[in-house]
Design a protein around this motif. Structure first.
Motif, short mmCIF file in Angstrom:
data_model
loop_
_atom_site.label_atom_id
_atom_site.label_comp_id
_atom_site.label_asym_id
_atom_site.label_seq_id
_atom_site.Cartn_x
_atom_site.Cartn_y
_atom_site.Cartn_z
N GLY A 81 21.71 55.76 -61.91
CA GLY A 81 22.54 54.32 -61.73
C GLY A 81 24.08 54.71 -62.01
N LYS A 82 24.50 56.07 -62.29
CA LYS A 82 25.94 56.29 -62.44
C LYS A 82 26.62 55.95 -61.18
N SER A 83 26.15 56.49 -60.16
CA SER A 83 26.94 56.27 -58.83
C SER A 83 27.02 55.06 -58.16
N THR A 84 25.93 54.04 -58.64
CA THR A 84 25.79 53.02 -58.29
C THR A 84 26.86 51.99 -59.14
N LEU A 85 27.18 52.32 -60.47
CA LEU A 85 28.28 51.85 -61.09
C LEU A 85 29.36 51.94 -60.53
N LEU A 86 29.80 53.30 -60.16
CA LEU A 86 31.08 53.39 -59.47
C LEU A 86 31.29 52.54 -58.32
N LYS A 87 30.12 52.82 -57.44
CA LYS A 87 30.24 51.88 -56.13
C LYS A 87 30.65 50.40 -56.45
#
Length: 234
Positions: free
Chosen positions: A39-45
């Motif tokens: 979920g790391k990239s989801t958080l940045l997006k």
């Protein structure tokens, strides 16, 4: 500087982030570590406006940016260097960099920042008239970071900057992350290479299956048995 409180984010019916709370103070480098798909990239997006949270609050410099359009968020001072570089391959290196400054009106400042990018990445200066699609992976990563710098951000979101790069290039990219930070930008870094990430960051958050499961100063996370076993190869 950045306050994320209890956000839930979904892809259709699938929940990707559960009740996530993090904060980033001005001048820090903060890293998010975790396995692929955590979920790391989801958080940045979500922070850059590409995804909207279903619940929770996101504040940047004391103002709500929850659910705001991506261009509004860029204007407020957040730049996102996405995973996989995403340079405009049919444009030259210099055209890509100029696009980074699209929302700016200060011509002298833009010119000065362009020179600064070329000083930081001499390779880009050598290739400024070259189509960016013909660059190596490492050069494209330099270009993606340079393009973000051209927006004159207060906060830079970096998604997997070392992915697929040779070890020597990884060292260069991490040196540059520290330089960007020393020049006054705050950095939120998503990185698979937990060793490198924790060596440059002040603090970190560990994300597993869309939840923050651990957080603390980098030194503390580096010495945590749990983190060592899961992300630092024991």
């Amino acid at each position: 500087m950045l306050k994320v409180e209890n956000i839930d984010v979904f892809y259709g019916n699938i929940q990707a982030l559960h009740n996530v709370t993090i904060e980033v103070n001005e001048g820090e480098i903060v890293t998010l570590i975790g396995a692929n798909g955590a979920g790391k990239s989801t958080l940045l997006k979500t922070l850059s406006g590409l995804l909207k949270p279903k619940k929770g609050k996101i504040e940047f410099l004391g103002k709500s940016i929850s659910g705001k359009a991506a261009q509004t968020i860029v204007k407020s001072g957040i730049s996102h260097v996405p995973e996989g570089r995403r340079v405009f391959s049919n444009l030259t290196v210099e055209e890509n960099l100029e696009l980074g400054a699209f929302l700016r009106k200060d011509k002298a400042g833009i010119s000065s920042d362009l020179n600064k990018v070329y000083e930081t990445f001499p390779r880009l200066l050598e290739r400024k008239k070259q189509l960016s699609g013909t660059l190596s992976g490492g050069e494209q990563q330099m270009l993606a970071i340079g393009r973000a710098i051209m927006a004159k951000p207060k906060l830079v979101l970096l998604d997997e900057p070392s992915m697929g790069l040779a070890p020597l290039m990884v060292q260069t990219i991490f040196k540059v992350i520290e330089e960007i930070n020393n020049d006054g930008a705050t950095v939120l870094l998503v990185e698979q290479n937990a060793h490198m990430a924790l060596s440059v960051a002040n603090r970190g958050y560990v994300i597993e299956t869309g939840k923050v499961v651990l957080s603390g100063p980098s030194a503390e996370l580096q010495s945590s048995e749990e983190v060592k076993l899961a992300y630092l190869g024991g």
